[in-house]
Design a protein around this motif. Structure first.
Motif, mmCIF file in Angstrom:
data_model
loop_
_atom_site.group_PDB
_atom_site.id
_atom_site.type_symbol
_atom_site.label_atom_id
_atom_site.label_comp_id
_atom_site.label_asym_id
_atom_site.label_seq_id
_atom_site.Cartn_x
_atom_site.Cartn_y
_atom_site.Cartn_z
ATOM 1 N N ARG A 1 -0.726 54.261 43.799
ATOM 2 C CA ARG A 1 -0.252 55.615 44.096
ATOM 3 C C ARG A 1 1.253 55.612 44.354
ATOM 4 O O ARG A 1 1.976 56.475 43.882
ATOM 5 C CB ARG A 1 -1.001 56.150 45.314
ATOM 6 C CG ARG A 1 -1.217 57.613 45.296
ATOM 7 C CD ARG A 1 -2.049 58.120 46.465
ATOM 8 N NE ARG A 1 -2.304 57.178 47.543
ATOM 9 C CZ ARG A 1 -3.517 56.771 47.916
ATOM 10 N NH1 ARG A 1 -4.591 57.225 47.318
ATOM 11 N NH2 ARG A 1 -3.675 55.917 48.911
ATOM 12 N N HIS A 2 1.742 54.626 45.079
ATOM 13 C CA HIS A 2 3.178 54.541 45.348
ATOM 14 C C HIS A 2 3.965 54.222 44.086
ATOM 15 O O HIS A 2 5.081 54.692 43.910
ATOM 16 C CB HIS A 2 3.463 53.492 46.421
ATOM 17 C CG HIS A 2 3.161 53.970 47.797
ATOM 18 N ND1 HIS A 2 3.977 54.836 48.470
ATOM 19 C CD2 HIS A 2 2.122 53.716 48.608
ATOM 20 C CE1 HIS A 2 3.455 55.085 49.654
ATOM 21 N NE2 HIS A 2 2.330 54.428 49.769
ATOM 22 N N ARG A 3 3.409 53.411 43.223
ATOM 23 C CA ARG A 3 4.093 53.046 41.982
ATOM 24 C C ARG A 3 4.219 54.256 41.060
ATOM 25 O O ARG A 3 5.192 54.393 40.336
ATOM 26 C CB ARG A 3 3.325 51.934 41.273
ATOM 27 C CG ARG A 3 4.056 51.366 40.087
ATOM 28 C CD ARG A 3 3.271 50.247 39.424
ATOM 29 N NE ARG A 3 2.933 49.211 40.385
ATOM 30 C CZ ARG A 3 1.874 48.427 40.272
ATOM 31 N NH1 ARG A 3 1.055 48.562 39.276
ATOM 32 N NH2 ARG A 3 1.636 47.507 41.173
ATOM 33 N N ALA A 4 3.249 55.161 41.097
ATOM 34 C CA ALA A 4 3.249 56.320 40.212
ATOM 35 C C ALA A 4 4.173 57.435 40.689
ATOM 36 O O ALA A 4 4.520 58.311 39.907
ATOM 37 C CB ALA A 4 1.827 56.859 40.062
ATOM 38 N N GLN A 5 4.586 57.412 41.955
ATOM 39 C CA GLN A 5 5.441 58.470 42.476
ATOM 40 C C GLN A 5 6.849 58.345 41.913
ATOM 41 O O GLN A 5 7.378 57.251 41.759
ATOM 42 C CB GLN A 5 5.526 58.402 44.003
ATOM 43 C CG GLN A 5 4.279 58.830 44.695
ATOM 44 C CD GLN A 5 4.422 58.732 46.208
ATOM 45 O OE1 GLN A 5 5.339 58.110 46.723
ATOM 46 N NE2 GLN A 5 3.486 59.332 46.916
ATOM 47 N N ARG A 6 7.436 59.500 41.615
ATOM 48 C CA ARG A 6 8.824 59.526 41.164
ATOM 49 C C ARG A 6 9.714 59.400 42.393
ATOM 50 O O ARG A 6 9.352 59.827 43.480
ATOM 51 C CB ARG A 6 9.125 60.842 40.448
ATOM 52 C CG ARG A 6 8.262 61.002 39.205
ATOM 53 C CD ARG A 6 8.808 62.043 38.305
ATOM 54 N NE ARG A 6 9.897 61.433 37.561
ATOM 55 C CZ ARG A 6 10.962 62.094 37.158
ATOM 56 N NH1 ARG A 6 11.106 63.362 37.422
ATOM 57 N NH2 ARG A 6 11.910 61.495 36.482
ATOM 58 N N PRO A 7 10.912 58.868 42.214
ATOM 59 C CA PRO A 7 11.815 58.786 43.357
ATOM 60 C C PRO A 7 12.194 60.180 43.853
ATOM 61 O O PRO A 7 12.361 61.103 43.068
ATOM 62 C CB PRO A 7 13.040 58.053 42.801
ATOM 63 C CG PRO A 7 12.902 58.058 41.336
ATOM 64 C CD PRO A 7 11.468 58.313 41.012
ATOM 65 N N ARG A 8 12.302 60.332 45.168
ATOM 66 C CA ARG A 8 12.611 61.635 45.752
ATOM 67 C C ARG A 8 14.065 62.013 45.564
ATOM 68 O O ARG A 8 14.404 63.176 45.488
ATOM 69 C CB ARG A 8 12.278 61.619 47.239
ATOM 70 C CG ARG A 8 10.803 61.489 47.493
ATOM 71 C CD ARG A 8 10.503 61.505 48.960
ATOM 72 N NE ARG A 8 9.080 61.287 49.157
ATOM 73 C CZ ARG A 8 8.553 60.917 50.288
ATOM 74 N NH1 ARG A 8 9.311 60.726 51.330
ATOM 75 N NH2 ARG A 8 7.259 60.741 50.391
#
Length: 143
Positions: free
Chosen positions: A73-80
């Protein structure tokens, strides 16, 4: 093989599982290494081999079942925080020189950029506000 040897072998297994973790960057090997450390602790407190293997399997499977989905899940998140060229996409700019499909100049984020129009039949005049759609090299694509 006595009790001391068993916990040493579990620690050797944990270290051996740590090597592919570092080489391949696959976190599953780290979770298996933690399971081996847990089995070494079980061996150190006097558990027999069957209990040690059960502890290894339970800890390893539990870590893989819990930690792996969280990591995915963390790997799939785009940078904020968008930085560099990505931070310029979607911003507004002001036309400094007439911009059409062959080129022109805009002021974007306080800097002068070369620009070209996204639409082939469209031209933008001096002073007009435009939106930056994309950046190709040092050229802003506007509309």
């Amino acid at each position: 093989m006595n009790d001391i040897d068993a916990w040493v072998w579990w620690l050797v297994a944990a270290a051996a599982l740590g090597i592919p973790l570092v080489v391949t960057a696959m976190p599953e090997f780290g979770m298996l290494a933690v399971g081996a450390v847990a089995a070494a602790i079980a061996s150190g407190v006097g558990a027999d081999l069957v209990v040690q293997v059960i502890v290894f399997v339970i800890v390893s499977v539990a870590l893989i079942a819990v930690v792996r989905p969280v990591a995915a899940r963390h790997r799939a998140q785009r940078p904020r925080l968008a930085t560099g060229v990505d931070a310029l996409k979607g911003r507004q700019a002001v036309v400094l020189e007439r911009v059409d499909t062959s080129g022109g100049r805009i002021k974007l984020a306080g800097e002068v950029w070369s620009a070209r129009a996204l639409d082939t039949g469209r031209a933008y005049e001096v002073g007009q506000e435009v939106d930056v759609v994309d950046i190709e090299g040092a050229t802003a694509i506007i509309m």
